[in-house]
Scaffold this active site. Sequence first.
Site, mmCIF file in Angstrom:
data_model
loop_
_atom_site.group_PDB
_atom_site.id
_atom_site.type_symbol
_atom_site.label_atom_id
_atom_site.label_comp_id
_atom_site.label_asym_id
_atom_site.label_seq_id
_atom_site.Cartn_x
_atom_site.Cartn_y
_atom_site.Cartn_z
ATOM 1 N N ARG A 1 14.477 65.897 16.021
ATOM 2 C CA ARG A 1 15.817 65.600 16.396
ATOM 3 C C ARG A 1 16.464 64.647 14.706
ATOM 4 N NH1 ARG A 1 17.875 64.891 22.844
ATOM 5 N NH2 ARG A 1 16.666 67.251 22.685
ATOM 6 N N ARG B 1 19.457 72.487 30.074
ATOM 7 C CA ARG B 1 20.115 71.380 29.655
ATOM 8 C C ARG B 1 21.045 71.245 30.432
ATOM 9 N NH1 ARG B 1 17.920 71.649 23.879
ATOM 10 N NH2 ARG B 1 16.439 69.622 24.539
ATOM 11 N N ASP C 1 9.775 60.423 20.119
ATOM 12 C CA ASP C 1 10.642 59.187 19.826
ATOM 13 C C ASP C 1 11.486 58.516 21.341
ATOM 14 O OD1 ASP C 1 12.070 61.135 21.872
ATOM 15 O OD2 ASP C 1 14.029 61.293 20.133
ATOM 16 N N ARG D 1 -0.485 67.124 42.266
ATOM 17 C CA ARG D 1 -2.489 66.319 42.899
ATOM 18 C C ARG D 1 -2.504 65.027 43.359
ATOM 19 N NH1 ARG D 1 -5.676 70.668 40.368
ATOM 20 N NH2 ARG D 1 -4.997 72.730 41.107
ATOM 21 N N ASP E 1 14.439 61.299 26.048
ATOM 22 C CA ASP E 1 15.491 59.940 26.418
ATOM 23 C C ASP E 1 17.274 60.239 27.574
ATOM 24 O OD1 ASP E 1 16.401 60.903 24.476
ATOM 25 O OD2 ASP E 1 16.675 59.449 23.415
ATOM 26 N N MET F 1 10.766 70.233 13.111
ATOM 27 C CA MET F 1 11.432 69.549 14.812
ATOM 28 C C MET F 1 11.158 67.744 14.200
ATOM 29 S SD MET F 1 11.276 72.207 16.914
ATOM 30 C CE MET F 1 13.015 72.880 17.892
ATOM 31 N N THR G 1 7.775 65.122 25.420
ATOM 32 C CA THR G 1 9.096 65.156 24.598
ATOM 33 C C THR G 1 7.683 65.686 23.406
ATOM 34 O OG1 THR G 1 10.319 65.140 22.673
ATOM 35 C CG2 THR G 1 10.165 63.125 23.813
ATOM 36 N N ILE G 2 8.372 66.448 22.115
ATOM 37 C CA ILE G 2 7.257 66.541 21.061
ATOM 38 C C ILE G 2 7.623 65.706 19.999
ATOM 39 C CG2 ILE G 2 7.090 68.776 21.803
ATOM 40 C CD1 ILE G 2 9.064 69.565 18.976
ATOM 41 N N ASP G 3 8.810 65.338 20.186
ATOM 42 C CA ASP G 3 9.875 63.991 18.408
ATOM 43 C C ASP G 3 8.491 63.245 18.701
ATOM 44 O OD1 ASP G 3 11.643 66.346 19.501
ATOM 45 O OD2 ASP G 3 12.479 65.316 20.109
ATOM 46 N N GLY H 1 14.106 69.340 26.582
ATOM 47 C CA GLY H 1 13.270 70.321 25.762
ATOM 48 C C GLY H 1 11.992 70.222 25.990
HETATM 49 P P1 ADP Z 1 15.789 64.939 26.549
HETATM 50 O O1 ADP Z 1 15.217 64.338 28.312
HETATM 51 O O2 ADP Z 1 14.752 65.932 25.797
HETATM 52 O O3 ADP Z 1 15.881 64.171 25.436
HETATM 53 P P2 ADP Z 1 18.485 66.434 26.983
HETATM 54 O O4 ADP Z 1 19.629 65.010 25.815
HETATM 55 O O5 ADP Z 1 19.214 67.375 26.487
HETATM 56 O O6 ADP Z 1 16.823 66.397 27.249
HETATM 57 O O7 ADP Z 1 19.054 65.832 28.178
HETATM 58 C C1 ADP Z 1 18.000 66.488 29.585
HETATM 59 C C2 ADP Z 1 19.144 66.695 30.707
HETATM 60 O O8 ADP Z 1 19.445 65.353 30.915
HETATM 61 C C3 ADP Z 1 20.587 66.018 30.367
HETATM 62 O O9 ADP Z 1 20.754 68.216 30.351
HETATM 63 C C4 ADP Z 1 21.418 65.986 30.927
HETATM 64 O O10 ADP Z 1 21.271 67.572 32.546
HETATM 65 C C5 ADP Z 1 21.038 65.495 31.082
HETATM 66 N N1 ADP Z 1 21.336 63.742 30.638
HETATM 67 C C6 ADP Z 1 21.593 63.836 28.885
HETATM 68 N N2 ADP Z 1 21.348 62.547 28.722
HETATM 69 C C7 ADP Z 1 22.685 62.430 29.903
HETATM 70 C C8 ADP Z 1 23.588 61.107 30.467
HETATM 71 N N3 ADP Z 1 24.156 60.624 28.794
HETATM 72 N N4 ADP Z 1 23.849 60.754 31.616
HETATM 73 C C9 ADP Z 1 22.982 61.439 32.534
HETATM 74 N N5 ADP Z 1 22.132 62.543 32.417
HETATM 75 C C10 ADP Z 1 22.198 63.089 31.380
HETATM 76 O O1 F6P Z 2 13.231 67.272 21.563
HETATM 77 C C1 F6P Z 2 12.687 68.566 21.286
HETATM 78 C C2 F6P Z 2 13.517 69.625 20.369
HETATM 79 O O2 F6P Z 2 12.567 70.546 19.694
HETATM 80 C C3 F6P Z 2 13.899 68.643 18.934
HETATM 81 O O3 F6P Z 2 12.999 68.576 18.361
HETATM 82 C C4 F6P Z 2 14.675 69.419 18.544
HETATM 83 O O4 F6P Z 2 15.884 69.444 17.624
HETATM 84 C C5 F6P Z 2 15.738 70.126 19.912
HETATM 85 O O5 F6P Z 2 14.675 69.652 21.223
HETATM 86 C C6 F6P Z 2 15.945 71.914 19.889
HETATM 87 O O6 F6P Z 2 16.196 71.916 20.888
HETATM 88 P P1 F6P Z 2 16.560 73.308 21.007
HETATM 89 O O7 F6P Z 2 15.277 73.974 21.810
HETATM 90 O O8 F6P Z 2 18.259 73.464 22.317
HETATM 91 O O9 F6P Z 2 16.853 74.368 19.878
#
Ligand code: ADP
Ligand code: F6P
Length: 323
Positions: A174, A75, A132, A28, A106, A172, A128-130, A14
């Site tokens: 998550r 994603r 977390d 930079r 994460d 939001m 991430t805005i969360d 996100g």
């Molecule tokens: P965020 O980074 O915001 O937590 P996601 O959980 O959607 O967002 O993860 C972003 C991208 O990171 C995923 O689309 C995937 O490409 C990669 N990713 C997520 N989980 C895994 C994992 N367990 N192993 C490897 N790559 C991952």
């Molecule tokens: O991780 C950031 C976040 O905005 C969460 O707060 C929310 O649950 C999720 O992403 C929403 O994801 P998407 O943009 O796929 O709807």
Amino acid sequence: MKTIRRIGVLTSGGDAPGMNAAIRAVVRVACYHELEVVGILDGYSGLINNNMIEMNARSVGETLQKGGTILYTARCPEFKEEAGVKKAVENAKAAGIDGMVVVGGDGSFRGARDLCRQGLPTIAVPGTIDNDISCSEYTVGFDTCLNTVMDAVDKLRDTCSSHARCSIVEVMGRDAGYIAINAAIACGAEVCLIPEKPFDFETDVLRPVLAGKARGKRHTIIIVAEGVKGVENLEKMIQEKTGIEARTTILGHIQRGGRPTVRDRVTASRMGGRAVELLLEGKSNRIVCMQDAKVVDVDIEEGLQMKKTISEELIELAKKLSV
Ligand code: ADP
Ligand code: F6P
């Protein structure tokens, strides 16, 4: 130790306000150290599909103040498979990239760890805005998001007070309640429901709402984190049990956009800059994080295994402030 000459940077998961400030800092600081920089478009998909651009100090001009991410994000399910990671590392190496910076949450950090395992030194930056990410007290985007929530709830309060209504606002986060609890304190909410604390309707909602009414409050603000279970009928139940008209507002993706605040720009710049320097120091598989207001770094695997808890002090304070 292999000398780093050319680094790649991508944003993943996100988007979050301040990601551009992080990208700018990576570019930079890399230019300052006379490194070459490649921007990978659309997160990990860009590595798999060879969607890359050459960057220099000028490529990131006029980006500091912009929301979203100039490198775009995605994603990428393919990247969760070993074949996807191998392809990504092959392409990165063919493009001459010998170190990567990944800005994301994460999920993206798991991807960063996998890049390291396949032999590409990588540093992760929390975006991430969360808020977390367990090993970091702050993630880029959180402050801008909270300011957006605060503006929205202030507006809702105006109309809520005029009509003597109850406003239920879903924010939001998550599975995490950091946005919700901080918004509750910043906006003077009467009730705050977060996923980390299961709630009881009578005790945690009905009682404070009725107490507020008895004390002469004309408004009731209830902040609910999106990950809270069992809130489907909240509006109806409040109306039935209190006689107070209720309206629900889901703030949604508006929380992810907008000009980053000072806090997000400065934090993103510090973290992005540090990520490049870690690569230059020969480090890999690290998360740049904020601990006691200092920029430090921890092992990605260890960082992912850490547990972050919401401060009881914040939860109690939100309750005390709503009397
Ligand atoms: P965020 O980074 O915001 O937590 P996601 O959980 O959607 O967002 O993860 C972003 C991208 O990171 C995923 O689309 C995937 O490409 C990669 N990713 C997520 N989980 C895994 C994992 N367990 N192993 C490897 N790559 C991952
Ligand atoms: O991780 C950031 C976040 O905005 C969460 O707060 C929310 O649950 C999720 O992403 C929403 O994801 P998407 O943009 O796929 O709807």
